[in-house]
Write an enzyme that holds these catalytic residues in place. Structure first.
Site, mmCIF file in Angstrom:
data_model
loop_
_atom_site.group_PDB
_atom_site.id
_atom_site.type_symbol
_atom_site.label_atom_id
_atom_site.label_comp_id
_atom_site.label_asym_id
_atom_site.label_seq_id
_atom_site.Cartn_x
_atom_site.Cartn_y
_atom_site.Cartn_z
ATOM 1 N N ARG A 146 0.854 -1.178 0.000
ATOM 2 C CA ARG A 146 0.000 0.000 0.000
ATOM 3 C C ARG A 146 0.893 1.232 0.000
ATOM 4 N NH1 ARG A 146 -3.020 -3.269 -1.263
ATOM 5 N NH2 ARG A 146 -5.144 -3.734 -0.546
ATOM 6 N N GLU B 93 -6.106 6.322 -6.310
ATOM 7 C CA GLU B 93 -6.288 5.395 -7.431
ATOM 8 C C GLU B 93 -7.705 5.515 -7.978
ATOM 9 O OE1 GLU B 93 -5.204 1.454 -6.242
ATOM 10 O OE2 GLU B 93 -3.183 2.026 -5.631
ATOM 11 N N HIS C 170 -1.815 -0.975 -10.114
ATOM 12 C CA HIS C 170 -2.358 -1.820 -9.050
ATOM 13 C C HIS C 170 -2.870 -3.147 -9.622
ATOM 14 C CE1 HIS C 170 -4.179 -1.708 -4.746
ATOM 15 N NE2 HIS C 170 -3.621 -2.869 -5.037
#
Length: 319
Positions: A232, A261, A285
């Site tokens: 993260r 994001e 991601h």
């Protein structure tokens, strides 16, 4: 029953599982809904929401404005962007799905190898008509520093040993015995950042780990070292990370996770000029995104909805 399937960026949700077993009206949202007001407006009238990981947050302020929501399914069994306490108080059942460690581990190594062997630069040179221009590094004989030696970190360490790397590890409560069992040597945080040629992060984000890696840690890294984060973004102090890249404290940076994001178009990480000569590999991601993962995620989501409709919820995360 009305079901909303959120953030299906690749448009694969309906093909990844057999939704026909549900007596439901299903609407798929391929585009990210945006801020809290947009989420509430879009999801009004839905009984069930299927969320893909942490792409759309569900804090109390959102959940309290969705009075018709009865079931919230998240892919995976942990989702820091859902307020489980609020969901429980509001009578919203939250269920999860199975997930595997392999996809994230594989991507971590793709980024590590891409940086160490400078694959992106070589690709650009060949496409431009050139030939050999760089001298890449080595894995064998180098030192792998694993921050967080849990389920994912242990698998990363195993692969590092297979490449002939010396594996060292640190986390706040790591013991020498647990590290040795994973084939690693427990070291202090400072020693890991000073010694490692490759630093890879595998920690869970929480209050204790937010900003865990700061400027002092990054300054300790060798100028020839690379840093990879598939966990993260907030685990690393982002201001310090920008400075480390701009001032070339490190040779390479591989990122799969970001504070916001989808990544805003004007974010510094998108722009090569911000890198100051540091090699940067960017992945949107994708650590958990594979065909097999999606089949598990959406297949389990269908099971969750069916079980809830039958009055016997499974993989329940709320009390």
């Amino acid at each position: 029953m009305r079901i909303a399937v959120l953030d299906d960026y690749q448009g694969v949700a309906l093909d990844a599982a057999d939704w026909s077993v549900l007596d439901a009206d299903i609407e798929v949202f391929r585009q990210h809904l945006g801020d809290a007001d947009a989420v509430v407006a879009a999801l009004a009238g839905f009984d069930v929401v299927v969320a893909m990981r942490e792409r759309t947050p569900f804090p109390r302020g959102v959940l309290s404005r969705l009075p018709g929501l009865r079931l919230l399914v998240t892919t995976g069994m942990r989702n820091a962007s859902i307020d489980l306490a609020a969901a429980t108080e509001l009578g919203i059942v939250v269920c999860g799905t199975r997930s595997g460690a392999a996809p994230t581990v594989e991507l971590a190594w793709a980024l590590i190898m891409g940086l160490v062997r400078d694959v992106a630069s070589d690709d650009a040179v060949v496409r431009a008509g050139g030939w050999q221009t760089t001298v890449p590094g080595d894995l064998e004989g180098s030192t792998l520093g694993v921050v967080g030696l849990g389920r994912l970190g242990q698998r990363v360490a195993t692969i590092g040993r297979a490449f002939g790397m010396d594996v060292i590890a640190w986390s706040p409560h790591l013991t020498e015995e647990r590290a040795a069992a994973a084939g690693a040597t427990a070291v202090t945080k400072a020693e890991l950042f000073e010694r490692a040629d490759v630093v890879t992060i595998h920690m869970v984000l929480g209050e204790a780990t937010r900003g865990l890696i700061g400027a002092d840690d990054l300054r300790r890294m060798r100028r020839t070292a690379v840093l990879v984060n598939t966990s993260r973004a907030p685990i690393i102090d982002q201001s310090a990370l920008l400075q480390a890249v701009a001032e070339r404290w490190i040779a390479g940076l591989g990122l799969d996770v970001y504070e916001t994001e989808p990544l805003p178009a004007d974010h510094w990480i998108r722009h090569p000029d911000a890198a100051g000569g540091t090699r940067v590999l960017r992945s949107p991601h994708m650590g958990y995104v594979t065909r097999a993962s999606y089949r598990t995620f959406y297949g389990d989501a269908v099971e969750d909805v069916a079980a809830f409709a039958a009055g016997t919820p499974v993989r329940q995360l709320t009390g």
